[in-house]
Design a protein around this motif. Structure first.
Motif, PDB file in Angstrom:
ATOM      1  N   SER A 203       9.052  81.468 -20.904  1.00 33.27           N
ATOM      2  CA  SER A 203       9.489  82.130 -22.100  1.00 33.27           C
ATOM      3  C   SER A 203       8.781  83.315 -22.697  1.00 33.27           C
ATOM      4  CB  SER A 203       9.928  81.091 -23.215  1.00 33.27           C
ATOM      5  OG  SER A 203      10.742  79.851 -22.634  1.00 33.27           O
ATOM      6  N   ARG A 204       7.766  83.246 -22.700  1.00 30.71           N
ATOM      7  CA  ARG A 204       6.595  84.101 -23.302  1.00 30.71           C
ATOM      8  C   ARG A 204       6.448  85.419 -22.454  1.00 30.71           C
ATOM      9  NH1 ARG A 204       4.287  87.705 -24.821  1.00 30.71           N
ATOM     10  NH2 ARG A 204       2.562  87.715 -26.337  1.00 30.71           N
ATOM     11  N   PHE A 205       6.351  85.245 -21.019  1.00 25.82           N
ATOM     12  CA  PHE A 205       5.864  86.296 -20.162  1.00 25.82           C
ATOM     13  C   PHE A 205       6.882  86.625 -19.206  1.00 25.82           C
ATOM     14  CE2 PHE A 205       2.011  84.170 -21.474  1.00 25.82           C
ATOM     15  CZ  PHE A 205       1.271  85.166 -22.207  1.00 25.82           C
ATOM     16  N   THR A 206       7.925  86.160 -19.203  1.00 27.72           N
ATOM     17  CA  THR A 206       9.147  86.628 -18.439  1.00 27.72           C
ATOM     18  C   THR A 206      10.542  86.963 -19.009  1.00 27.72           C
ATOM     19  OG1 THR A 206      10.252  84.454 -17.825  1.00 27.72           O
ATOM     20  CG2 THR A 206       8.400  85.039 -16.596  1.00 27.72           C
ATOM     21  N   ARG A 207      11.538  87.353 -18.485  1.00 30.26           N
ATOM     22  CA  ARG A 207      12.545  87.773 -19.029  1.00 30.26           C
ATOM     23  C   ARG A 207      13.644  86.421 -19.528  1.00 30.26           C
ATOM     24  NH1 ARG A 207      15.138  93.162 -16.214  1.00 30.26           N
ATOM     25  NH2 ARG A 207      13.483  94.460 -16.632  1.00 30.26           N
ATOM     26  N   ALA A 208      12.906  85.274 -18.725  1.00 31.92           N
ATOM     27  CA  ALA A 208      13.911  83.947 -18.956  1.00 31.92           C
ATOM     28  C   ALA A 208      13.547  83.616 -20.413  1.00 31.92           C
ATOM     29  CB  ALA A 208      13.426  82.844 -17.998  1.00 31.92           C
ATOM     30  N   SER A 209      14.565  82.915 -21.180  1.00 30.48           N
ATOM     31  CA  SER A 209      14.341  82.575 -22.439  1.00 30.48           C
ATOM     32  C   SER A 209      14.801  80.932 -22.702  1.00 30.48           C
ATOM     33  CB  SER A 209      14.900  83.284 -23.492  1.00 30.48           C
ATOM     34  OG  SER A 209      16.473  83.559 -23.285  1.00 30.48           O
TER      35      SER A 209
ATOM     36  N   GLY B  14      18.825  82.989 -13.673  1.00 30.49           N
ATOM     37  CA  GLY B  14      18.504  83.216 -14.937  1.00 30.49           C
ATOM     38  C   GLY B  14      18.366  82.188 -15.846  1.00 30.49           C
ATOM     39  N   ARG B  15      19.451  81.538 -16.070  1.00 26.98           N
ATOM     40  CA  ARG B  15      19.843  80.325 -16.832  1.00 26.98           C
ATOM     41  C   ARG B  15      18.843  79.255 -16.361  1.00 26.98           C
ATOM     42  NH1 ARG B  15      25.653  77.270 -17.682  1.00 26.98           N
ATOM     43  NH2 ARG B  15      25.097  76.074 -19.501  1.00 26.98           N
ATOM     44  N   ALA B  16      18.741  78.877 -15.099  1.00 28.49           N
ATOM     45  CA  ALA B  16      18.026  77.741 -14.585  1.00 28.49           C
ATOM     46  C   ALA B  16      16.595  78.054 -14.559  1.00 28.49           C
ATOM     47  CB  ALA B  16      18.365  77.364 -13.383  1.00 28.49           C
ATOM     48  N   ALA B  17      16.063  79.225 -14.791  1.00 28.97           N
ATOM     49  CA  ALA B  17      14.419  79.561 -14.485  1.00 28.97           C
ATOM     50  C   ALA B  17      13.534  78.673 -15.547  1.00 28.97           C
ATOM     51  CB  ALA B  17      14.212  80.946 -14.941  1.00 28.97           C
TER      52      ALA B  17
END
Length: 431
Positions: free
Chosen positions: A328-334, A103-106
């Protein structure tokens, strides 16, 4: 007169001091720059024949497929050290670093992929229209870790620490993609028997390091044999460096047992990579004879050089920024809460510094010393310089903004005696 023993004892602290200096990112980048400038000056001086003679001198044993020019030894041999260190860093990041947390690296992983795809597409588009050579599509896809981190280290007195973490993760993944590209797309002829034979020394090396053996008289001959056999197979020999790096264990055998072996090797070999391997390669790779103003104009208007320059400057910036926004816009990753989008844009520009691996891919694509390779060098040098200048300009402005924020926060703390909660900029809302 000092005894040899005293001289030896006195030399070790000095050697350690030099090694510590070479581990600094700014020093490695500076040596790389000095080597490239020295090569350009010599190659365009009245003594340019001496540069060509030195670069093209053959050294080695022909029976072992090792009768190589000095320039090839730098590209195939010394750069294997650079890729060995890159392999160690890659494995450490995947096992115990930022890349362990998906998650952090996505976001930086996706940014790296975009930063490879868009420059390649721009290069192909420009060369398809301009009747250029499509074989060089991968040249503008690489980000030079040493140069990029050196530039960031020079200007980043108050920039968020998350910016360096993002760049480091992106550059590490970029290196992995470059390794795959070199192995898959730039292997001209494959000899199966040497490649299979390379498994033996590589396996023995792996067995020894997994048992935490550090004896160089055992490890170095095995590493050299694995490198030589991979070179003889037709696969670019730097891939052997990566495989050897991947073989080294990252985690300690027991807690409190000192640094892991990968960290130990990286600590030992990084000064050799930064202080010798990469600068020497840059010296023999960057020496392009421009041929005056007319020659420079001819080189810069070649679709190959245009594609490389545009790919590095515009392709990297667009690919990294756009992919980061999409993920960042279309997945849960931020995006990290400590970064604003203008910071990401500046970092994306910094990703356009594609020196070491770009020059290597250029040689693999067109052949060292060819006319196309000379134009590749002009494109890589121009694109990397423009990207570095634009990124430095923007990030220095951002650095001043963060410095003022820090100074204002410090004054508020001194006035009321109660520490304020330092508010980092919200992603998408630049300061």
């Amino acid at each position: 007169m000092r005894s040899p023993r005293l001289l030896s004892r006195g030399s070790w602290p000095e050697a350690r001091r030099i090694a510590d200096i070479l581990r600094q990112e700014t020093i490695g980048g500076a040596l790389l720059l000095v080597a490239a400038v020295a090569a350009l000056v010599w190659a365009n001086s009245p003594w340019s024949d001496g540069y060509s003679t030195l670069r093209d001198t053959h050294v080695g044993i022909e029976a072992l497929h090792l009768d190589l020019t000095v320039g090839h030894w730098a590209a195939d041999g010394l750069l294997a050290i650079f890729f060995f260190v890159a392999g160690l860093e890659l494995k450490r990041e995947f096992v115990a670093g930022d890349l362990r947390d998906a998650g952090r690296a996505a976001v930086p992983i996706a940014a790296a992929v975009g930063g490879v795809a868009v420059p390649a597409l721009l290069y192909v588009a420009i060369n398809a229209i301009g009747d250029g050579a499509l074989r060089g599509w991968a040249i503008p896809t690489a980000t030079d870790i040493a140069f990029a981190l050196a530039v960031l280290a020079v200007i980043s007195s108050h920039l968020p620490a998350a910016l360096r973490t993002f760049l480091l993760t992106l550059a590490v993944v970029d290196d992995l993609l470059a390794i795959v590209i070199i192995a898959v797309f730039y292997t001209q002829s494959l000899q199966i028997l040497p490649l299979l034979a390379a498994i033996v020394p590589l396996g023995l090396f792996t067995l020894l390091v997994q048992r935490r053996v550090r004896s160089w008289w055992l490890l170095l001959p095995l590493a050299f044999l694995a490198w030589a056999l991979v070179h003889a197979s037709g696969v670019h020999a730097t891939v052997a460096g990566v495989l050897l790096g991947f073989a080294v264990p990252v985690l300690r055998r027991t807690p409190g047992d000192g640094p892991g072996l990968a960290e130990h090797f990286e600590h030992r070999f990084r000064p050799i990579s930064a202080g010798i391997a990469v600068p020497v390669f840059a010296f023999f790779a960057a020496g392009v004879t421009v041929g005056g103003l007319d020659g420079l104009v001819t080189a810069l208007t070649d679709p190959i050089a245009v594609g490389v320059t545009v790919g590095l400057v515009a392709g990297k910036t667009i690919g990294i920024t756009l992919t980061t926004w999409l993920v960042s816009r279309f997945t849960r990753a931020s995006l990290d809460a400590g970064l604003a989008w203008i910071d990401v844009f500046g970092l994306a520009m910094l990703g356009g510094i594609g020196f070491t691996v770009s020059l290597l891919i250029g040689e693999l694509a067109f052949g060292a010393g060819s006319g196309s390779d000379e134009h590749v060098k002009v494109g890589v040098l121009t694109g990397s310089l423009v990207a570095a200048l634009l990124a430095t300009l923007l990030l220095r402005i951002r650095n001043r903004v963060y410095r003022r924020m820090h100074e204002d926060d410090t004054r508020d703390d001194d006035r009321d005696g109660v520490p304020d909660v330092y508010q980092q900029p919200v992603p998408g809302h630049g300061v």
